[in-house]
Design an enzyme around this catalytic site. Structure first.
Site, PDB file in Angstrom:
ATOM      1  N   TYR A 147      23.465 -44.038  -6.412  1.00 40.23           N
ATOM      2  CA  TYR A 147      24.100 -45.229  -6.976  1.00 40.23           C
ATOM      3  C   TYR A 147      24.017 -46.407  -6.010  1.00 40.23           C
ATOM      4  O   TYR A 147      23.607 -47.514  -6.394  1.00 40.23           O
ATOM      5  CB  TYR A 147      25.560 -44.915  -7.301  1.00 40.23           C
ATOM      6  CG  TYR A 147      26.349 -46.072  -7.854  1.00 40.23           C
ATOM      7  CD1 TYR A 147      26.202 -46.465  -9.188  1.00 40.23           C
ATOM      8  CD2 TYR A 147      27.263 -46.770  -7.064  1.00 40.23           C
ATOM      9  CE1 TYR A 147      26.922 -47.523  -9.705  1.00 40.23           C
ATOM     10  CE2 TYR A 147      27.990 -47.824  -7.578  1.00 40.23           C
ATOM     11  CZ  TYR A 147      27.816 -48.201  -8.896  1.00 40.23           C
ATOM     12  OH  TYR A 147      28.543 -49.253  -9.404  1.00 40.23           O
ATOM     13  N   ARG A 205      42.835 -47.394  -1.101  1.00 39.45           N
ATOM     14  CA  ARG A 205      41.751 -48.041  -0.364  1.00 39.45           C
ATOM     15  C   ARG A 205      41.620 -49.532  -0.694  1.00 39.45           C
ATOM     16  O   ARG A 205      40.753 -50.211  -0.170  1.00 39.45           O
ATOM     17  CB  ARG A 205      40.430 -47.318  -0.625  1.00 39.45           C
ATOM     18  CG  ARG A 205      39.835 -47.514  -1.989  1.00 39.45           C
ATOM     19  CD  ARG A 205      38.589 -46.661  -2.169  1.00 39.45           C
ATOM     20  NE  ARG A 205      37.832 -47.049  -3.350  1.00 39.45           N
ATOM     21  CZ  ARG A 205      36.726 -46.443  -3.763  1.00 39.45           C
ATOM     22  NH1 ARG A 205      36.254 -45.407  -3.081  1.00 39.45           N
ATOM     23  NH2 ARG A 205      36.066 -46.869  -4.835  1.00 39.45           N
TER      24      ARG A 205
END
Length: 245
Positions: A147, A205
């Protein structure tokens, strides 16, 4: 009057998630929007929305892309949104996973741009926005080998197109989201087997403490497609809640 009055826009992967939200955002701004997708059932939900025309499109098919190009004579904006996330390290990535990732995530953009840039040139210019990611040449991310490689390629393709056509009236930019709360993300969260932990990990995150919404990305795309951003080209625009800081 909307910012996109009189503009013709093509959106790939327009049936759900960021693509669908962007289709609706363009339509609200007065554009005529061709919403394309391989998922006809979801695409049909857009039938009847003012300004939206739906078309089935497999972006991995040259035949499909060329057929669409024959139908549409004028296009002002192309938003290449179609993409696929393969989860895995390099050693967990099969050649078929690698090839499919590149076919959907980057070769589809090559096909679409190849088909529609000539139409933009014939009409004095246009605007291309490509979907990249913060997981690319911007940031290394675990389990995103194929990806991230494709999304880094999107940034390179974007800059090349911008350089080739800037003096011919075509701008090209790409958007680089972090984590966006979409149906695709929710599918990946469910696949972990511990949805609560997965959601908490994604949020943790983000320095802003929240996931991006599809509306956040759509608003940026409409801005990049509008004359308000007329001096921006060849740029990868991060919209990641500070993830890459």
């Amino acid at each position: 009057m909307g910012r996109m009055d009189g503009k013709v826009v093509i959106v790939t992967a327009g049936a759900q998630g960021i693509g669908r939200t962007t289709v609706e955002a363009f339509a609200k701004e007065g554009a005529t929007v061709y919403a394309t997708d391989i998922n006809v059932e979801k695409l049909n939900e857009l039938n009847g929305v003012k300004g939206v025309i739906t078309r089935k499109l497999d972006v991995t098919s040259n035949e499909d892309v060329n057929a669409l190009a024959k139908e549409i004579d004028t296009v002002h904006v192309l938003f290449n949104c179609a993409g696929w996330v393969f989860n895995g390290t390099l050693l967990e990535t099969q050649e078929s996973d690698w090839d499919l990732s590149f076919d959907i995530n980057i070769k589809s953009m090559f096909r679409m741009c190849k088909a529609f840039i000539p139409k933009m040139l014939a009409n004095g210019g246009g605007n291309i926005i490509n979907m990249s990611s913060a997981a690319s040449s911007i940031k290394g991310v675990p389990n995103r080998c194929a990806y991230s490689a494709t999304k880094a390629s999107v940034i390179g393709l974007t800059k090349a197109i911008a350089a080739d056509y800037i003096k011919k009236g075509i701008r090209c930019n790409c958007v680089c989201p972090g984590t966006v709360d979409t149906p695709s993300l929710r599918d990946r969260i469910r696949a972990t087997g511990d949805e609560e932990k997965a959601v908490a990990d994604f949020i943790a995150r983000q320095p802003t403490g929240e996931l991006a919404k599809a509306d956040d990305i759509a608003n940026l795309i409409v801005f990049l497609a509008s004359d308000e951003s007329k001096l921006i080209s060849g740029t990868e625009v991060k919209i990641d809640g500070g993830w890459t800081l």
